[in-house]
Design a protein around this motif. Structure first.
Motif, PDB file in Angstrom:
ATOM      1  N   PHE B  32       0.849  -1.197   0.000  1.00 34.78           N
ATOM      2  CA  PHE B  32       0.000   0.000   0.000  1.00 34.78           C
ATOM      3  C   PHE B  32       0.873   1.231   0.000  1.00 34.78           C
ATOM      4  O   PHE B  32       1.848   1.308   0.741  1.00 34.78           O
ATOM      5  N   LEU B  33       0.498   2.167  -0.831  1.00 36.68           N
ATOM      6  CA  LEU B  33       1.176   3.453  -0.876  1.00 36.68           C
ATOM      7  C   LEU B  33       0.177   4.446  -0.305  1.00 36.68           C
ATOM      8  O   LEU B  33      -0.867   4.685  -0.898  1.00 36.68           O
ATOM      9  N   VAL B  34       0.449   4.969   0.895  1.00 35.83           N
ATOM     10  CA  VAL B  34      -0.512   5.891   1.490  1.00 35.83           C
ATOM     11  C   VAL B  34       0.114   7.265   1.675  1.00 35.83           C
ATOM     12  O   VAL B  34       1.328   7.438   1.531  1.00 35.83           O
ATOM     13  N   GLY B  35      -0.740   8.217   2.009  1.00 39.45           N
ATOM     14  CA  GLY B  35      -0.264   9.585   2.181  1.00 39.45           C
ATOM     15  C   GLY B  35      -1.289  10.548   1.653  1.00 39.45           C
ATOM     16  O   GLY B  35      -2.154  10.169   0.853  1.00 39.45           O
ATOM     17  N   PRO B  36      -1.222  11.805   2.108  1.00 39.58           N
ATOM     18  CA  PRO B  36      -2.211  12.790   1.664  1.00 39.58           C
ATOM     19  C   PRO B  36      -2.073  13.111   0.169  1.00 39.58           C
ATOM     20  O   PRO B  36      -1.077  12.758  -0.447  1.00 39.58           O
ATOM     21  N   SER B  37      -3.065  13.790  -0.377  1.00 34.38           N
ATOM     22  CA  SER B  37      -2.997  14.207  -1.781  1.00 34.38           C
ATOM     23  C   SER B  37      -1.757  15.054  -1.985  1.00 34.38           C
ATOM     24  O   SER B  37      -1.406  15.878  -1.141  1.00 34.38           O
ATOM     25  N   GLY B  38      -1.105  14.840  -3.099  1.00 29.21           N
ATOM     26  CA  GLY B  38       0.081  15.631  -3.398  1.00 29.21           C
ATOM     27  C   GLY B  38       1.333  15.114  -2.736  1.00 29.21           C
ATOM     28  O   GLY B  38       2.382  15.744  -2.803  1.00 29.21           O
ATOM     29  N   SER B  39       1.251  13.937  -2.116  1.00 30.15           N
ATOM     30  CA  SER B  39       2.444  13.416  -1.453  1.00 30.15           C
ATOM     31  C   SER B  39       3.354  12.659  -2.419  1.00 30.15           C
ATOM     32  O   SER B  39       4.470  12.297  -2.077  1.00 30.15           O
ATOM     33  N   GLY B  40       2.856  12.399  -3.635  1.00 29.42           N
ATOM     34  CA  GLY B  40       3.715  11.763  -4.644  1.00 29.42           C
ATOM     35  C   GLY B  40       3.314  10.352  -5.005  1.00 29.42           C
ATOM     36  O   GLY B  40       4.051   9.664  -5.710  1.00 29.42           O
ATOM     37  N   LYS B  41       2.122   9.916  -4.572  1.00 27.89           N
ATOM     38  CA  LYS B  41       1.704   8.543  -4.861  1.00 27.89           C
ATOM     39  C   LYS B  41       1.524   8.310  -6.360  1.00 27.89           C
ATOM     40  O   LYS B  41       2.020   7.325  -6.915  1.00 27.89           O
ATOM     41  N   LEU B 159       0.956  -5.458 -10.999  1.00 29.15           N
ATOM     42  CA  LEU B 159      -0.322  -4.770 -11.139  1.00 29.15           C
ATOM     43  C   LEU B 159      -0.271  -3.477 -10.323  1.00 29.15           C
ATOM     44  O   LEU B 159       0.031  -3.511  -9.128  1.00 29.15           O
ATOM     45  N   LEU B 160      -0.546  -2.357 -10.986  1.00 27.96           N
ATOM     46  CA  LEU B 160      -0.558  -1.073 -10.289  1.00 27.96           C
ATOM     47  C   LEU B 160      -1.998  -0.606 -10.166  1.00 27.96           C
ATOM     48  O   LEU B 160      -2.764  -0.671 -11.116  1.00 27.96           O
ATOM     49  N   ALA B 161      -2.358  -0.127  -8.970  1.00 30.53           N
ATOM     50  CA  ALA B 161      -3.720   0.358  -8.786  1.00 30.53           C
ATOM     51  C   ALA B 161      -3.667   1.733  -8.126  1.00 30.53           C
ATOM     52  O   ALA B 161      -3.123   1.891  -7.043  1.00 30.53           O
ATOM     53  N   ASP B 162      -4.203   2.721  -8.848  1.00 29.39           N
ATOM     54  CA  ASP B 162      -4.200   4.085  -8.324  1.00 29.39           C
ATOM     55  C   ASP B 162      -5.603   4.411  -7.817  1.00 29.39           C
ATOM     56  O   ASP B 162      -6.509   4.634  -8.618  1.00 29.39           O
ATOM     57  N   GLU B 163      -5.779   4.390  -6.503  1.00 26.85           N
ATOM     58  CA  GLU B 163      -7.079   4.668  -5.887  1.00 26.85           C
ATOM     59  C   GLU B 163      -8.201   3.817  -6.478  1.00 26.85           C
ATOM     60  O   GLU B 163      -9.228   4.358  -6.907  1.00 26.85           O
ATOM     61  N   PRO B 164      -8.062   2.512  -6.536  1.00 24.27           N
ATOM     62  CA  PRO B 164      -9.095   1.705  -7.203  1.00 24.27           C
ATOM     63  C   PRO B 164     -10.429   1.729  -6.467  1.00 24.27           C
ATOM     64  O   PRO B 164     -11.466   1.452  -7.062  1.00 24.27           O
ATOM     65  N   GLY B 187       1.197 -14.754  -7.263  1.00 23.78           N
ATOM     66  CA  GLY B 187       2.571 -14.337  -7.565  1.00 23.78           C
ATOM     67  C   GLY B 187       2.701 -12.979  -8.230  1.00 23.78           C
ATOM     68  O   GLY B 187       3.787 -12.584  -8.628  1.00 23.78           O
ATOM     69  N   THR B 188       1.580 -12.267  -8.373  1.00 24.05           N
ATOM     70  CA  THR B 188       1.635 -10.946  -8.988  1.00 24.05           C
ATOM     71  C   THR B 188       2.007  -9.899  -7.933  1.00 24.05           C
ATOM     72  O   THR B 188       1.469  -9.914  -6.831  1.00 24.05           O
ATOM     73  N   THR B 189       2.929  -9.029  -8.300  1.00 22.67           N
ATOM     74  CA  THR B 189       3.275  -7.935  -7.410  1.00 22.67           C
ATOM     75  C   THR B 189       2.208  -6.857  -7.542  1.00 22.67           C
ATOM     76  O   THR B 189       1.926  -6.399  -8.648  1.00 22.67           O
ATOM     77  N   VAL B 190       1.593  -6.466  -6.426  1.00 26.07           N
ATOM     78  CA  VAL B 190       0.534  -5.454  -6.489  1.00 26.07           C
ATOM     79  C   VAL B 190       0.968  -4.215  -5.709  1.00 26.07           C
ATOM     80  O   VAL B 190       1.366  -4.307  -4.555  1.00 26.07           O
ATOM     81  N   ILE B 191       0.910  -3.078  -6.364  1.00 26.05           N
ATOM     82  CA  ILE B 191       1.167  -1.810  -5.678  1.00 26.05           C
ATOM     83  C   ILE B 191      -0.105  -0.983  -5.776  1.00 26.05           C
ATOM     84  O   ILE B 191      -0.623  -0.742  -6.865  1.00 26.05           O
ATOM     85  N   MET B 192      -0.617  -0.583  -4.620  1.00 27.39           N
ATOM     86  CA  MET B 192      -1.885   0.130  -4.614  1.00 27.39           C
ATOM     87  C   MET B 192      -1.750   1.447  -3.850  1.00 27.39           C
ATOM     88  O   MET B 192      -1.380   1.467  -2.677  1.00 27.39           O
ATOM     89  N   ALA B 193      -2.026   2.537  -4.558  1.00 23.35           N
ATOM     90  CA  ALA B 193      -2.023   3.848  -3.912  1.00 23.35           C
ATOM     91  C   ALA B 193      -3.428   4.116  -3.411  1.00 23.35           C
ATOM     92  O   ALA B 193      -4.395   3.907  -4.150  1.00 23.35           O
ATOM     93  N   THR B 194      -3.567   4.549  -2.171  1.00 25.59           N
ATOM     94  CA  THR B 194      -4.923   4.753  -1.643  1.00 25.59           C
ATOM     95  C   THR B 194      -4.983   5.739  -0.479  1.00 25.59           C
ATOM     96  O   THR B 194      -3.998   6.019   0.189  1.00 25.59           O
ATOM     97  N   HIS B 195      -6.187   6.282  -0.293  1.00 23.38           N
ATOM     98  CA  HIS B 195      -6.522   7.109   0.861  1.00 23.38           C
ATOM     99  C   HIS B 195      -7.366   6.314   1.847  1.00 23.38           C
ATOM    100  O   HIS B 195      -7.715   6.811   2.892  1.00 23.38           O
ATOM    101  N   GLU B 209       4.361   4.963   3.588  1.00 23.20           N
ATOM    102  CA  GLU B 209       3.705   6.260   3.669  1.00 23.20           C
ATOM    103  C   GLU B 209       4.603   7.338   3.088  1.00 23.20           C
ATOM    104  O   GLU B 209       5.779   7.450   3.427  1.00 23.20           O
ATOM    105  N   LEU B 210       4.000   8.126   2.218  1.00 26.89           N
ATOM    106  CA  LEU B 210       4.735   9.235   1.608  1.00 26.89           C
ATOM    107  C   LEU B 210       4.215  10.548   2.180  1.00 26.89           C
ATOM    108  O   LEU B 210       3.032  10.700   2.463  1.00 26.89           O
ATOM    109  N   GLU B 211       5.144  11.485   2.348  1.00 31.66           N
ATOM    110  CA  GLU B 211       4.738  12.821   2.729  1.00 31.66           C
ATOM    111  C   GLU B 211       5.655  13.813   2.052  1.00 31.66           C
ATOM    112  O   GLU B 211       6.872  13.741   2.170  1.00 31.66           O
ATOM    113  N   ARG B 212       5.097  14.702   1.330  1.00 34.57           N
ATOM    114  CA  ARG B 212       5.843  15.687   0.548  1.00 34.57           C
ATOM    115  C   ARG B 212       6.995  15.044  -0.233  1.00 34.57           C
ATOM    116  O   ARG B 212       8.107  15.537  -0.228  1.00 34.57           O
ATOM    117  N   GLY B 213       6.701  13.903  -0.828  1.00 36.00           N
ATOM    118  CA  GLY B 213       7.680  13.273  -1.705  1.00 36.00           C
ATOM    119  C   GLY B 213       8.732  12.441  -1.018  1.00 36.00           C
ATOM    120  O   GLY B 213       9.677  11.980  -1.662  1.00 36.00           O
TER     121      GLY B 213
END
Lengths: 302, 226
Positions: B32-41, B159-164, B187-195, B209-213
């Motif tokens: 999971f890639l988390v963080g506020p909007s604009g954090s770089g997800k 598999l990439l998922a941006d806010e699915p 066996g699939t690598t899944v990266i999911m960006a989400t709020h 968790e990302l914050e300001r990049g």
């Protein structure tokens, strides 16, 4: 990997989608290439008429009635010695009268003529008709009078030089018009393809996302551009075909009849018009492909 | 599977979206890639599919540095990465079957492969009985399952998922998450960006968790907030 069914399907669904825009593009190509073709035909035609006229430019040197045999022979030999001289014919007074009678057969004017007022003459055909002025000047002395034994020199001076300048002007104007029209055609097809891309931007986005190659994305749009260009050029060739058959060839006959030019290179009997048609078809396809390629480059960024 | 080495991204207008990111994602991992909007997800995700270039650093996908990939090799890269988005990106004038088939068509798969693989993947997402429907006839959750089917039909290793789940209610989101975790299990690598806090908390997977990049947290079995 080659899927013609897919590409043709996509091409035609693109054409259907912006029918109006596509119709406009085809029409513009058709009109543009029609005008281009028409001018090419007319210019070609005038040029071939010109060159046949050029080949027929003649000088008539009318001799004085009381000219001596020696002088006549001297002038004749002198004319023959010039490089510009192609052919020289001597027309005696009697021969001139015969010809005159032939031309005026049945006319009342013949009864009123007494004796033979017609002069003897040399008819000179030149190898290079542009030198007609130069040659004519040789029959004048320093004061501008005709040399002894020569009564008058006649040649179609004014209309020949006018024709030369008219064709030059027509050629230049045509060239400019063609450039402007071709540019506007390119802009129109460019816009059509851009709209077509816009209408399909979602598909294009998905295509790029799932890894379609650039050529895969591009090909339907290139086909579309080619189709528009080619369809337009086909229409213009068909129109030109009728145009040249009915108008130009008739016009030419009229010119031939009024100007008494026998050896005219008539367009209808020449296959130059086939080359013009072929060039138009090739140009239409090329304009279509090039302008859509240009539109894709800027707006697809695949 | 995916390795970021000191990756920075500065956009043309001068904003720094990512700063010195170093991160490694193993094969079959769920992240999971988390963080506020604009954090770089989103920037992170766009870098992996080479929609944008990294300003510095290197990104390895399956051992290959994609930063110096030639433009004509990008399609090959994208065929190995499935993408799912918040807005589904389905084609409205195509049926469900055609939407999924389209992904195979454009990479030149034969009609036979399409006929076999598309129903298979639609079965996997539970929509094999709606193959002839159009997207507008489906609910949001169903549409997202179609887009997952499309992303997965080619069996990509990543598999990439941006806010699915961004447009979906909690129950539907749950269904989507179950689907994604099943996909990662094979066996699939899944990266999911989400709020989505509850989604992250219920899964207990790796959380970055990302914050300001910048990466401010990287937990093996994390939750949304620390």
């Amino acid at each position: 990997m080659i899927r013609p069914k897919y590409f043709f399907g996509e091409t035609f669904s693109g054409l259907k989608r912006n029918f109006l825009m596509c119709f406009t593009a085809i029409t513009t190509v058709a009109i543009t290439l029609f005008i281009v073709g028409l001018f090419s035909i007319v210019v070609y035609d005038i040029q071939s008429v010109m060159s046949s006229i050029e080949r027929q430019v003649e000088l008539a040197v009318y001799l004085e009635d009381n000219i001596s045999e020696e002088l006549k022979e001297y002038i004749g030999n002198e004319i023959k010695s010039w490089d510009e001289t192609g052919e020289v014919k001597y027309i005696s007074k009697e021969k001139a009268m015969e010809k005159f009678k032939e031309q005026m057969e049945g006319s009342s004017i013949l009864k009123e003529i007494q004796g033979n007022p017609l002069p003897a003459s040399f008819e000179i055909r030149l190898t290079d008709s542009k030198k007609v002025d130069q040659v004519a000047l040789r029959f004048l002395d320093r004061d501008g009078n005709y040399i002894k034994g020569v009564d008058e020199v006649v040649y179609g001076k004014s209309y020949v030089s006018k024709l030369f300048s008219i064709t030059a002007v027509i050629g230049t104007i045509t060239f400019l018009i063609i450039i402007v029209l071709v540019l506007s055609t390119i802009v129109l097809i460019f816009n059509t393809i851009r709209l077509s891309i816009h209408a399909r931007r979602k598909e294009v986005e998905v295509m790029k996302l799932v890894g379609a190659t650039n050529w895969f994305v591009r090909t339907p749009f290139l086909f579309e551009g080619f189709f528009e260009g080619f369809a337009g050029s086909v229409i213009s060739v068909v129109a030109l075909y009728f145009m040249s058959n009915f108008l130009i060839i008739k016009g030419e006959r009229a010119i031939v009849d009024t100007m008494h030019i026998k050896e005219l290179a008539v367009l209808g009997s020449s296959n130059a018009i086939i080359y013009i048609y072929a060039a138009i078809l090739v140009a239409g396809g090329l304009i279509g492909i090039l302008s859509s390629g240009f539109a894709l480059k800027r707006y697809l960024k695949v | 599977m995916i390795e970021f080495k000191k990756v920075s991204k500065v956009y043309g207008d001068g904003t720094t979206a990512l700063k010195d990111i170093t991160l490694s994602v193993k094969k079959g991992e769920f992240l999971f890639l988390v963080g506020p909007s604009g954090s770089g997800k989103s920037t992170f995700i766009k870098l992996i599919i080479r929609e944008i270039y990294a300003t510095s650093g290197s990104i390895l996908v399956a051992g290959r540095n994609i930063c110096n990939l030639k433009t004509n090799r990008i399609p090959q890269l994208r065929r190995n990465i499935g993408c799912v988005f918040q807005d589904f990106k389905l084609l409205p004038n195509k049926t469900i079957f055609e939407n999924v088939a389209f992904a195979l068509e454009v990479i030149g798969k034969s009609g036979y492969v399409i006929k076999v693989q598309v129903p298979q993947v639609l079965q996997l997402v539970g929509l094999h009985n709606k193959m002839k429907s159009y997207p507008y006839q489906l609910s949001g959750g169903e549409q997202q399952r179609v887009s997952i089917a499309r992303a997965f039909v080619n069996r990509p290793p990543v598999l990439l998922a941006d806010e699915p789940t961004g447009n979906l209610d909690p129950v539907t989101s749950d269904g989507i998450m179950k689907l994604l975790s099943r996909i990662s299990l094979v066996g699939t690598t899944v990266i999911m960006a989400t709020h989505n806090r509850s989604v992250v908390n219920s899964m207990r997977r790796r959380v970055v968790e990302l914050e300001r990049g910048e990466i401010v947290r990287d937990q093996k079995r994390g939750v949304y907030g620390s």
